[in-house]
Write an enzyme that holds these catalytic residues in place. Structure first.
Site, PDB file in Angstrom:
ATOM      1  N   SER A   4       0.843  -1.468   0.147  1.00 53.13           N
ATOM      2  CA  SER A   4       0.241   0.005  -0.044  1.00 53.13           C
ATOM      3  C   SER A   4       1.011   1.396  -0.083  1.00 53.13           C
ATOM      4  O   SER A   4       1.355   1.129  -1.188  1.00 53.13           O
ATOM      5  CB  SER A   4      -0.756   0.095   1.174  1.00 53.13           C
ATOM      6  OG  SER A   4      -1.913   0.553   1.086  1.00 53.13           O
ATOM      7  N   LYS A  46     -22.907  15.549   8.989  1.00 49.98           N
ATOM      8  CA  LYS A  46     -21.596  16.172   9.951  1.00 49.98           C
ATOM      9  C   LYS A  46     -21.659  14.864  11.310  1.00 49.98           C
ATOM     10  O   LYS A  46     -19.794  14.839  11.064  1.00 49.98           O
ATOM     11  CB  LYS A  46     -22.512  17.057  11.036  1.00 49.98           C
ATOM     12  CG  LYS A  46     -21.641  17.580  11.960  1.00 49.98           C
ATOM     13  CD  LYS A  46     -20.420  18.738  10.616  1.00 49.98           C
ATOM     14  CE  LYS A  46     -19.111  18.773  12.042  1.00 49.98           C
ATOM     15  NZ  LYS A  46     -18.022  19.121  11.108  1.00 49.98           N
TER      16      LYS A  46
END
Length: 342
Positions: A148, A200
Site C-alpha cells: 500500500s 456531519k
C-alpha cells in the site's frame, strides 16, 4: 573503590543531573543556553550529519534512506527519532539530501505496511521534486513488506527490487470502522448527537449508516484511490487501466509482483546497491546515511526517562496515542494507504 562507594557516586551524579533539570525548568533566558549545552552533552544534538556506511569518493555519494514501520506522523524527534519510523525525521533527511550537492543517487529501503494518505503523498512528492531538480537516480529495495503506502512511495523509482518473500501490492485505500448501533439499541442506549447537517457525523459508530453516508465516503475513497493509481501509472509507465487491473487491493509476493510489472528484479538490498553502482556509474561512490549525533546516554533507560521528564522526548503512552490519532479510530476513521485495516 568498593561497591558502596560506587553506589554513592552514581547517586550523587544522578542528583547532580536532576538539579540541572530542575534549574532548567525555571531558567531565565540567559541561562537557557547553558541548559541547552548540558542537554547536548547528555544526549547529543539533533543536527543530521552523513554517517559513512561504505567508504568511497566523498564527492560522489549514494544516500541510503530507510522507511521501517507504519508511515504516520508523531513520535519523538531529533536525537530520539530512532524508534521505528519517524516521519518528521525522514522529511529532514530529504532536506539534507537536497542540500548536499555531493549526493548522486538514492537507495531507498522499504519495510512498511503503508500508512497515512497525507504522509505517503508527502514523501512521494518531495522525493520526486528532489530527483527532478537534481536528476538523481533512485533504486528501491523492498524488504519483508512494502505494501500500500509502502508501494506508493516506491513506485517512481528507476528500479525496484524485492525478494521472493516480500509482501507488496495492496494498491488501494481503506477506511476502517466499527458500527455497534444495533448493540446500543438492544441495551437501550440512544445516540443523542446534535449536528448542523445530516452528514456531519458520517462514519459514526453509534448510529446506522445511511445510503448517503456510504455514497459520500465511497466517493472520497475513490478519489484517493485514483491518485494512487496515477502515481503507479506514471512510475511504472503503464496506463491507468492497466494499473487498475492489478490494483484491486490484493497482495503479491516478489515473484508475482515481478510478473505483473510492479517490481523489476528479485534481490536483497545489497543486490539493489550493486546494480545501482554499476548501472549509474557510481562504483566508487561513498554510501552514507543521515543520522543525528546521539550519545550512548540518550539510549539508556535512565537517559530516556530523564528526557521524558524534561519534555525533550514524548512518553511511550503519548507516542501510542499520537499514532492512534494519525491512523484513525473506530469513532474517527481515516482513509489510509495501509495493508491490514486499522
Amino acid at each position: 573503590m568498593n561497591k558502596k562507594r560506587w553506589i554513592a557516586v552514581l547517586i550523587a551524579a544522578g542528583l547532580l543531573v536532576v538539579s540541572f533539570v530542575s534549574a532548567g525548568l525555571t531558567a531565565k533566558p540567559q541561562e537557557e543556553m547553558k541548559i541547552g549545552g548540558l542537554n547536548s552533552l547528555l544526549y547529543g544534538d539533533d543536527e543530521l550529519t552523513p554517517q559513512v556506511l561504505e567508504e568511497g569518493n566523498s564527492e560522489q555519494k549514494i544516500a541510503k534512506l530507510t522507511v521501517d514501520g507504519t508511515i504516520a506522523s508523531g513520535g519523538s524527534s531529533g536525537f530520539f527519532a530512532s524508534e521505528g519510523y519517524n516521519h518528521e525525521n525522514f522529511m529532514e533527511q530529504l532536506k539534507a539530501i537536497e542540500a548536499d550537492k555531493t549526493v548522486k543517487g538514492i537507495l531507498l529501503e522499504v519495510n512498511s505496511p503503508g500508512g497515512g494518505v497525507y504522509e505517503s503523498a508527502e514523501i512521494a512528492k518531495t522525493l520526486n521534486e528532489i530527483r527532478q531538480e537534481r536528476e538523481l537516480p533512485m533504486y528501491v529495495s523492498m524488504k519483508s513488506m512494502a505494501a500500500s503506502g509502502g508501494y506508493y512511495i516506491s513506485a517512481q523509482a528507476d528500479k525496484i527490487y524485492a525478494t521472493e518473500e516480500t509482501v507488496t501490492g495492496s494498491i488501494g485505500v481503506i477506511m476502517s470502522g466499527l458500527n455497534y448501533s444495533g448493540l446500543l439499541e438492544k441495551l437501550g442506549v440512544e445516540d443523542t448527537t446534535v449536528k448542523s447537517g445530516a452528514l456531519k457525523d458520517m462514519g459514526s459508530s453509534t448510529r446506522p449508516e445511511t445510503k448517503e453516508d456510504h455514497a459520500v465516503l465511497q466517493a472520497y475513497i475513490d478519489s484517493a484511490y485514483n491518485r494512487f493509481v496515477k502515481v503507479v501509472s506514471e512510475g511504472r509507465h503503464k496506463s491507468e487501466d492497466e494499473v487498475k487491473k492489478i490494483a484491486d487491493g490484493r497482495i503479491y509476493d516478489g515473484v508475482q509482483a515481478k510478473e505483473v510489472g510492479l517490481v523489476d528484479e528479485l534481490g536483497f538490498p545489497e543486490d539493489a546497491l550493486k546494480a545501482m553502482r554499476k548501472e549509474q556509474n557510481l562504483e566508487k561512490a561513498e554510501l552514507v546515511e543521515y543520522t543525528t549525533n546521539s550519545t550512548g546516554f540518550a539510549n539508556t533507560w535512565f537517559g530516556s526517562k530523564l528526557a521524558q521528564f524534561q519534555g525533550l522526548k514524548a512518553s511511550e503512552t503519548s507516542q501510542i496515542l499520537t499514532l492512534l490519532e494519525n491512523l484513525g479510530t473506530a469513532e474517527s476513521p481515516k482513509a489510509m494507504y495501509y495493508y491490514g485495516g486499522e
